[in-house]
Motif scaffolding. Structure first.
Motif: not given
Length: 468
Positions: A92-104
């Motif tokens: 779940a943490l890894q998904r969070e990091l990837v989605v956050r990066q994609g938004v930026a």
């Protein structure tokens, strides 16, 4: 406005230029930035992630499983359930990091996204403290993002009450000595040889004063820290499966009774309102205005920002009672913010995000790679390993080994580009750096034997390492 100011708008104040950004910014870079000082909805990709209530329920369940596993250390089923829950938390943490990066990487409002990153680092929690790890992303989404363009006191209150901060800085364990729970704990310890009574934890109060508000030279004493810590005893987490979506709960039984004296002021409020009143006072204190204005100017303008700029921002803070857009405008409207010598060395986060934006790269594999590269460059997302957050000056990121790793990262990113990119490395350099593209770098880009080689040279160039 000059092309240099347009470049500053996208690079220094935003997250880096993308193809076509110059047309969006146009001839009014300051106006482009000003339009981003309004509240905005949560990006759709982030809205799909689990909220803090779901995270808190999983947190309580994992604690229960850990307790059961300790009580039955050889039970295969319990051990398997514990490992499965831990694995799911990591995923779940890894998904969070990837989605956050994609938004930026894909956002149109780079200034707002940079403000998210500034405040997330200002109110840092670190996922290497396992109990706090699941709450790092939700805290940024729920407490920080909605309040970037409001009053600082509302941002401060939301962060302080969030499970991420309460767990990371141990306030969930803090109990007033004279509270009902404190008295009962001492009695229990007295009846059980070897047991110790639960008591006051000063961590959250200290970091709020030292890092989040007044600053280390803000004029507070150890006595002020203790009194503030007593005022926020009882600030904790909602119970498992509590009704509604609330995640914060005030536990009256853990609160230290009585009035508090903080920074020579008496606070006689009862219960939760005592801590709230102190936070309101700290949010508009002159030391807070100076300290946080300096942090903002240091992040956006220069490692050693002009004192007059910081003073203007602090005055705007006090005059507006901590209205953050007013403070941001004071920074953006000052000519010192637009001088050629006002520039910032990119952190690993800046480097990775701006490289992907410049190259027009996205996709889950590329975003996951960028998260890994950022960690290899020394800035793993949500893992500063200290409440002080990651460093924000060139000396923190410009060592020889760090620069060598950036060259490797530049090559790894450039290799993801297709041969038929449709744009030459020289054109890409002009788009990414504007007037910051120097003659030496331009000559190297012209000589590149392939798109990938040219883009690797661009991303590894000295010019690309700076937000200017």
């Amino acid at each position: 406005m000059t092309s240099m100011q347009a470049a500053s708008a996208a690079n220094r104040f935003g997250l880096g230029a993308r193809p076509g950004d110059w047309q969006v910014i146009g001839s009014d870079p300051r106006g482009w930035l000003q339009t981003q000082l309004q509240p905005a909805p949560l990006p759709a990709a982030l809205a799909e992630l689990p909220d803090s209530r779901a995270t808190l329920d999983a947190f309580h369940a994992l604690r229960m499983q850990r307790g059961q596993a300790r009580g039955a250390a050889t039970d295969p089923a319990l051990l398997a359930a514990k490992k499965a829950a831990q694995r799911e938390a990591r995923q779940a943490l890894q998904r969070e990091l990837v989605v956050r990066q994609g938004v930026a990487v894909g956002c149109d409002d780079g200034f707002r996204e940079r403000l998210v990153r500034f405040w997330s680092n200002h109110f840092a929690i670190s996922v290497d403290k396992g109990r706090a790890a699941p709450f790092a992303g939700p805290m940024e989404r729920e407490a920080i993002r909605p309040r970037l363009c409001g009053r600082f006191v509302d941002l401060l209150l939301a962060v302080t009450r969030h499970p991420g901060m309460l767990v990371y800085l141990d306030n969930v364990q803090s109990i007033g000595a004279d509270s009902r729970l404190g008295v009962a704990s001492r009695r229990r310890a007295g009846r059980q040889p070897g047991a110790s009574a639960r008591g006051l934890n000063e961590n959250l109060a200290r970091e709020i004063m030292e890092l989040h508000t007044l600053g280390v030279e803000g004029g507070y004493t150890q006595g002020d820290v203790v009194e503030f810590a007593r005022a926020i005893t009882g600030w904790g987490l909602a119970a498992p499966q509590a009704p509604g979506r609330e995640v914060f709960a005030f536990r009256a039984a853990a609160h230290q009774p009585g009035a508090r004296q903080v920074l020579h002021r008496r606070f006689g409020q009862e219960g939760e309102q005592q801590g709230v009143a102190i936070l309101h006072m700290l949010a508009v204190h002159p030391a807070t205005a100076r300290h946080v204005s300096l942090q903002l100017a240091r992040h956006f303008i220069a490692d050693a920002p002009p004192p007059t700029l910081v003073q203007r921002m602090a005055k705007a803070w006090l005059d507006s009672e901590g209205h953050l857009p007013t403070v941001y405008r004071a920074m953006l409207d000052d000519d010192a913010a637009w001088q050629p010598d006002a520039r910032k060395f990119k952190t690993p986060d800046d480097f990775c995000v701006s490289a992907l934006r410049a190259c027009g790269l996205s996709g889950q594999d590329v975003l996951a790679m960028a998260v890994r590269l950022q960690a290899q460059l020394g800035q793993p997302v949500f893992q500063p390993r200290s409440p002080a957050g990651f460093g924000d000056v060139a000396a923190d990121w410009g060592g020889p080994d760090a620069l060598f790793k950036r060259v490797q990262a530049a090559q790894a990113i450039a290799e993801r580009l297709p041969d038929s990119q449709g744009i030459t490395p020289l054109a890409l350099g002009g788009m990414a750096l504007g007037s910051g593209l120097d003659a030496q770098t331009a000559a190297a880009l012209r000589r590149a034997e392939s798109v990938q080689q040219g883009v690797a040279l661009l991303l590894a160039s000295p010019a690309f390492q700076w937000r200017s």
